[in-house]
Design a protein around this motif. Structure first.
Motif, PDB file in Angstrom:
ATOM      1  N   LYS A 103      56.092  30.172  28.425  1.00 22.23           N
ATOM      2  CA  LYS A 103      56.291  31.340  28.961  1.00 22.23           C
ATOM      3  C   LYS A 103      54.748  31.648  29.751  1.00 22.23           C
ATOM      4  O   LYS A 103      53.806  30.743  29.162  1.00 22.23           O
ATOM      5  N   ALA A 104      54.667  32.356  30.697  1.00 26.40           N
ATOM      6  CA  ALA A 104      53.613  32.668  31.429  1.00 26.40           C
ATOM      7  C   ALA A 104      52.918  33.932  31.212  1.00 26.40           C
ATOM      8  O   ALA A 104      53.367  35.000  31.354  1.00 26.40           O
ATOM      9  N   GLN A 150      47.033  30.797  44.375  1.00 26.84           N
ATOM     10  CA  GLN A 150      48.203  31.601  43.706  1.00 26.84           C
ATOM     11  C   GLN A 150      48.822  30.683  42.417  1.00 26.84           C
ATOM     12  O   GLN A 150      48.878  29.512  42.469  1.00 26.84           O
ATOM     13  N   LEU A 151      49.082  31.278  41.257  1.00 19.62           N
ATOM     14  CA  LEU A 151      49.263  30.622  40.156  1.00 19.62           C
ATOM     15  C   LEU A 151      50.571  29.533  40.503  1.00 19.62           C
ATOM     16  O   LEU A 151      50.975  28.808  39.877  1.00 19.62           O
ATOM     17  N   ARG A 152      51.474  30.282  41.188  1.00 18.18           N
ATOM     18  CA  ARG A 152      53.056  29.385  41.235  1.00 18.18           C
ATOM     19  C   ARG A 152      52.751  28.307  42.399  1.00 18.18           C
ATOM     20  O   ARG A 152      53.503  27.460  42.161  1.00 18.18           O
ATOM     21  N   SER A 153      51.343  27.899  42.744  1.00 19.18           N
ATOM     22  CA  SER A 153      51.029  27.113  43.633  1.00 19.18           C
ATOM     23  C   SER A 153      50.364  25.896  42.732  1.00 19.18           C
ATOM     24  O   SER A 153      50.377  24.581  43.153  1.00 19.18           O
ATOM     25  N   GLY A 157      50.229  21.217  34.743  1.00 18.85           N
ATOM     26  CA  GLY A 157      49.095  20.995  33.496  1.00 18.85           C
ATOM     27  C   GLY A 157      48.041  21.608  33.676  1.00 18.85           C
ATOM     28  O   GLY A 157      47.407  22.202  32.880  1.00 18.85           O
ATOM     29  N   GLU A 158      47.653  22.206  35.281  1.00 19.47           N
ATOM     30  CA  GLU A 158      46.611  23.036  35.688  1.00 19.47           C
ATOM     31  C   GLU A 158      46.973  24.606  35.034  1.00 19.47           C
ATOM     32  O   GLU A 158      46.082  25.122  34.597  1.00 19.47           O
ATOM     33  N   ARG A 159      48.082  24.870  35.214  1.00 20.49           N
ATOM     34  CA  ARG A 159      48.550  26.245  34.792  1.00 20.49           C
ATOM     35  C   ARG A 159      48.326  26.383  33.229  1.00 20.49           C
ATOM     36  O   ARG A 159      47.905  27.326  32.804  1.00 20.49           O
ATOM     37  N   MET A 160      48.859  25.104  32.466  1.00 22.17           N
ATOM     38  CA  MET A 160      48.618  25.418  31.114  1.00 22.17           C
ATOM     39  C   MET A 160      47.369  25.599  30.667  1.00 22.17           C
ATOM     40  O   MET A 160      46.582  26.317  29.772  1.00 22.17           O
ATOM     41  N   LYS A 161      46.425  24.901  31.309  1.00 20.45           N
ATOM     42  CA  LYS A 161      44.882  24.923  30.978  1.00 20.45           C
ATOM     43  C   LYS A 161      44.471  26.267  31.154  1.00 20.45           C
ATOM     44  O   LYS A 161      43.527  26.982  30.490  1.00 20.45           O
ATOM     45  N   LEU A 162      44.709  26.753  32.436  1.00 22.41           N
ATOM     46  CA  LEU A 162      44.510  28.248  32.767  1.00 22.41           C
ATOM     47  C   LEU A 162      45.195  29.128  31.857  1.00 22.41           C
ATOM     48  O   LEU A 162      44.525  30.200  31.402  1.00 22.41           O
ATOM     49  N   GLU A 163      46.067  29.041  31.261  1.00 29.16           N
ATOM     50  CA  GLU A 163      46.751  29.915  30.382  1.00 29.16           C
ATOM     51  C   GLU A 163      46.012  29.814  28.988  1.00 29.16           C
ATOM     52  O   GLU A 163      45.723  30.860  28.187  1.00 29.16           O
ATOM     53  N   LEU A 164      45.587  28.622  28.665  1.00 24.67           N
ATOM     54  CA  LEU A 164      44.684  28.429  27.577  1.00 24.67           C
ATOM     55  C   LEU A 164      43.041  29.240  27.737  1.00 24.67           C
ATOM     56  O   LEU A 164      43.007  29.978  26.762  1.00 24.67           O
ATOM     57  N   ILE A 165      42.697  29.152  28.871  1.00 22.45           N
ATOM     58  CA  ILE A 165      41.616  30.029  29.110  1.00 22.45           C
ATOM     59  C   ILE A 165      41.863  31.343  29.102  1.00 22.45           C
ATOM     60  O   ILE A 165      40.994  32.087  28.457  1.00 22.45           O
ATOM     61  N   GLY A 166      42.923  31.705  29.555  1.00 22.84           N
ATOM     62  CA  GLY A 166      43.115  33.086  29.626  1.00 22.84           C
ATOM     63  C   GLY A 166      43.442  33.595  28.392  1.00 22.84           C
ATOM     64  O   GLY A 166      43.077  35.075  27.934  1.00 22.84           O
ATOM     65  N   ALA A 167      43.804  32.683  27.104  1.00 22.50           N
ATOM     66  CA  ALA A 167      44.204  33.319  25.952  1.00 22.50           C
ATOM     67  C   ALA A 167      42.843  33.493  25.019  1.00 22.50           C
ATOM     68  O   ALA A 167      42.790  34.052  23.967  1.00 22.50           O
TER      69      ALA A 167
ATOM     70  N   ASN B  92      63.889  40.196  29.427  1.00 28.27           N
ATOM     71  CA  ASN B  92      65.052  39.126  29.632  1.00 28.27           C
ATOM     72  C   ASN B  92      64.409  37.628  29.472  1.00 28.27           C
ATOM     73  O   ASN B  92      64.695  36.920  28.796  1.00 28.27           O
ATOM     74  N   ASN B  93      63.047  37.426  30.166  1.00 30.30           N
ATOM     75  CA  ASN B  93      62.689  35.955  30.224  1.00 30.30           C
ATOM     76  C   ASN B  93      61.353  36.015  28.995  1.00 30.30           C
ATOM     77  O   ASN B  93      60.825  34.659  28.862  1.00 30.30           O
ATOM     78  N   GLY B  94      61.275  36.735  28.125  1.00 32.06           N
ATOM     79  CA  GLY B  94      60.192  37.098  26.989  1.00 32.06           C
ATOM     80  C   GLY B  94      58.736  36.958  27.560  1.00 32.06           C
ATOM     81  O   GLY B  94      57.885  37.171  26.458  1.00 32.06           O
ATOM     82  N   SER B  95      58.400  37.168  28.751  1.00 23.00           N
ATOM     83  CA  SER B  95      56.984  37.616  29.121  1.00 23.00           C
ATOM     84  C   SER B  95      56.478  38.788  28.426  1.00 23.00           C
ATOM     85  O   SER B  95      55.376  39.067  28.665  1.00 23.00           O
TER      86      SER B  95
END
Lengths: 331, 264
Positions: A103-104, A150-153, A157-167, B92-95
């Motif tokens: 999840k994002a 933009q995150l979708r781009s 792997g980079e997104r997960m690391k960014l998610e981790l930083i955000g957390a 719906n998607n859990g976000s």
């Protein structure tokens, strides 16, 4: 040491609709109760790193969601850092972080830097500290070049690391990680594991991790709680669990071609057999005799001694869990 | 308060960034509302080509109703409208997990996550100006007190609409999605474009009490045009808003307890 997480007899049931007929379902919905977590108790001390393991549908994620206050428990008591998570006290929420591999948490349409800015305001992180942490973490993960993309781009792997930083930007005391390395390449996984171990050791962050990747568990966690069918079936130090299973070893013998007689050696179990090698599972006590016996009788080219992999240990725990379960009760 | 204002500002800025993130979407709403306004103006002109009043409203008053209906639409749907849809998607998607796990008050965050000020101005300004130029304002009986009371009714109506739109998403907490239920609010939008006086008594009561959708523009328009008692209407609108607030917050708290979070 006072535990930061205390869970007593936690249970969580879900009501699942069974009558999906568009007409009769209106008047006679018919539900069944599914017990996702069944009377689980454990506690976690500050700075511990705990892996929460179990097969799909075992109740791991449900437990994590209950601990973070996302789900209301059906029964039992949960106390995290002295708070009841379901009260969703802002002071409690400021002390926990959550990463979910599927999840994002960051906005798909914005850049990571823009999402981080919102996080800074939501968590009221002092501006200087915020800038310093973004700088430090993005340098550590080599992510500066994607901070304004933009995150979708960006890559997974980079997104997960960014998610981790955000957390962890708000410096949480407890970090909940649900499959944080799912779908990542080896290098990214390795980086994340090293990073998690580092913040756990140095920043004393308590880590609660679920993962199907046993390397995550071995590299990040000290303690393991195994859950199956919603019930706790093991709770102990990872090294003890591994140690218990070191009563057995796997010895791999390499030959030019495997002699047929080796297959029938007593008190061993064939783990794997190929044209030029055979892996035999044997008790640690009998291992020297086995090696002596095989090397004296057959032309062995090489020997490799392996511990029982954690995957096998966990699988064995699941299979040994023969507790009768009453999962579904029709109402 | 300062904390909430900071988040509001961040949401305004992020909404603008999100809206302009995809170039192709920049002007689509503008053209959509141009066509709608054009159709409405033509409709009013056709309607009044053979009659002088409708439900007691002259052509100018009817154009004023189109004007206030459009302002209500832009304010309600343009500025805040997408929040209901986003809530449904997130559940719906859990976000939605990430809304709950953060320290911002979740209901406040859900209601004000998307605040499209610049985008709404871009889409609405030209249309609003065109309609306002078509109206002969000197023929309308508008006073300062009617504007003040009408504005109170209008604001109450906007709050009510927010409750309705977001509230229709609450079944998603039980069932996982409420997309089709939410679409009822699109149809209900049509109710507020007609003059209050045009409704039969029974429907007027229905749409100002149980389903209070016509307060925002039909009632506000009637008050501004001095066609009904402004004080009574404003009092009624406030009373309905307060009552609905209690129902809304109660429903929200119940819904949260049933959030099952999409599996990951």
């Amino acid at each position: 040491m006072e535990p930061v997480i205390k869970i007593d007899n936690l249970s969580k049931e879900f009501k699942i609709r069974t009558n999906r007929n568009i007409i009769t379902g209106l008047f006679n919905p018919k539900n069944k109760i599914v017990k996702a977590v069944d009377d689980v108790s454990f506690s976690v001390n500050e700075g511990e790193s705990l892996a929460f393991l179990g097969p799909n549908g075992a109740g791991k994620t449900t437990t994590i969601k209950t601990l973070t206050g996302l789900l209301y428990p059906t029964s039992g008591n949960v106390e995290i850092l002295g708070y009841n998570p379901f009260d969703r006290d802002p002071q409690f929420l400021k002390q926990i972080g959550l990463v979910m591999g599927n999840k994002a948490g960051l906005s798909w349409d914005l850049t990571a830097a823009q999402s981080f800015d919102l996080i800074q305001k939501i968590y009221e992180i002092p501006l200087e500290a915020y800038k310093e942490r973004v700088e430090r973490f993005t340098s550590l993960f080599n992510l500066k070049h994607v901070l304004n993309t933009q995150l979708r781009s960006v890559s997974l792997g980079e997104r997960m690391k960014l998610e981790l930083i955000g957390a962890i930007l708000h410096n949480p005391k407890i970090l909940f990680l649900d499959e944080p390395t799912i779908g990542l390449d080896i290098i990214s996984k390795k980086n994340i594991r090293i990073f998690l171990r580092d913040i756990q050791k140095h920043a004393k962050i308590t880590i609660i991790l679920t993962s199907h990747d046993m390397d995550d568990v071995e590299k990040v966690c000290d303690r393991v709680v195994v859950i199956n069918h919603g019930q706790k079936i093991y709770d102990g130090r990872l090294e003890k669990l591994m140690g218990d299973y070191q009563k057995e070893r796997v010895v791999v013998f390499y030959f030019e071609s495997v002699p047929g007689e080796v297959v029938g050696i007593k008190h061993t179990e064939i783990e794997e057999q190929k044209d030029d090698s055979i892996a035999l599972r044997v008790s640690s006590e009998r291992m020297p005799k086995l090696i002596a016996e095989v090397t004296s009788k057959y032309p062995v080219l090489d020997i490799d001694i392996k511990s029982i992999p954690l995957e096998d240990i966990i699988e064995d725990l699941f299979q040994r869990d023969l507790t009768p379960h009453k999962l579904n009760v029709n109402i | 308060m300062r904390y909430r204002l900071n988040i509001l500002w961040a949401n305004i800025v992020n909404t603008f960034r999100r809206e302009t993130a995809y170039f192709s979407q920049n002007w689509s709403n503008f053209f959509s509302t141009v066509f709608y306004t054009l159709a409405m103006v033509v409709f009013v002109d056709v309607l009044f080509s053979n009659i002088t009043t409708l439900a007691g409203y002259s052509r100018e008053e009817m154009l004023f109703m189109v004007f206030i209906g459009q302002v209500a639409y832009y304010f309600g749907w343009g500025v805040f409208g997408i929040n209901g849809e986003r809530l449904n998607e997130d559940i719906n998607n859990g976000s939605f997990d990430f809304v709950l796990v953060r320290p911002a008050p979740p209901l406040f965050f859900v209601l004000f996550r998307n605040i499209s000020i610049i985008g709404t101005l871009r889409d609405s300004l030209a249309n609003i100006l065109v309609i306002s130029f078509l109206i002969n304002w000197t023929t309308l009986h508008i006073t300062l007190s009617s504007i003040v009371l009408g504005s109170v009714v209008f604001i109450a109506g906007q709050i009510i609409w927010q409750y309705i739109r977001v509230g229709l998403v609450f079944p998603a907490f039980w069932f996982g999605s409420a997309k089709n239920i939410m679409s009822i609010s699109y149809e209900l939008t049509e109710t507020h474009n007609l003059p209050l006086e045009g409704y039969p008594q029974s429907l007027r009561i229905l749409f100002t009490t149980l389903i209070p959708t016509i307060i925002v523009s039909a009632m506000a328009g009637s008050v501004i045009l001095n066609k009904s008692n402004g004080l009574i209407m404003a009092g009624w609108a406030i009373a309905v808003t307060v009552a609905l607030s209690f129902v809304f917050v109660w429903a929200w708290n119940s819904a949260l307890k049933h959030y099952s979070s999409a599996s990951s």
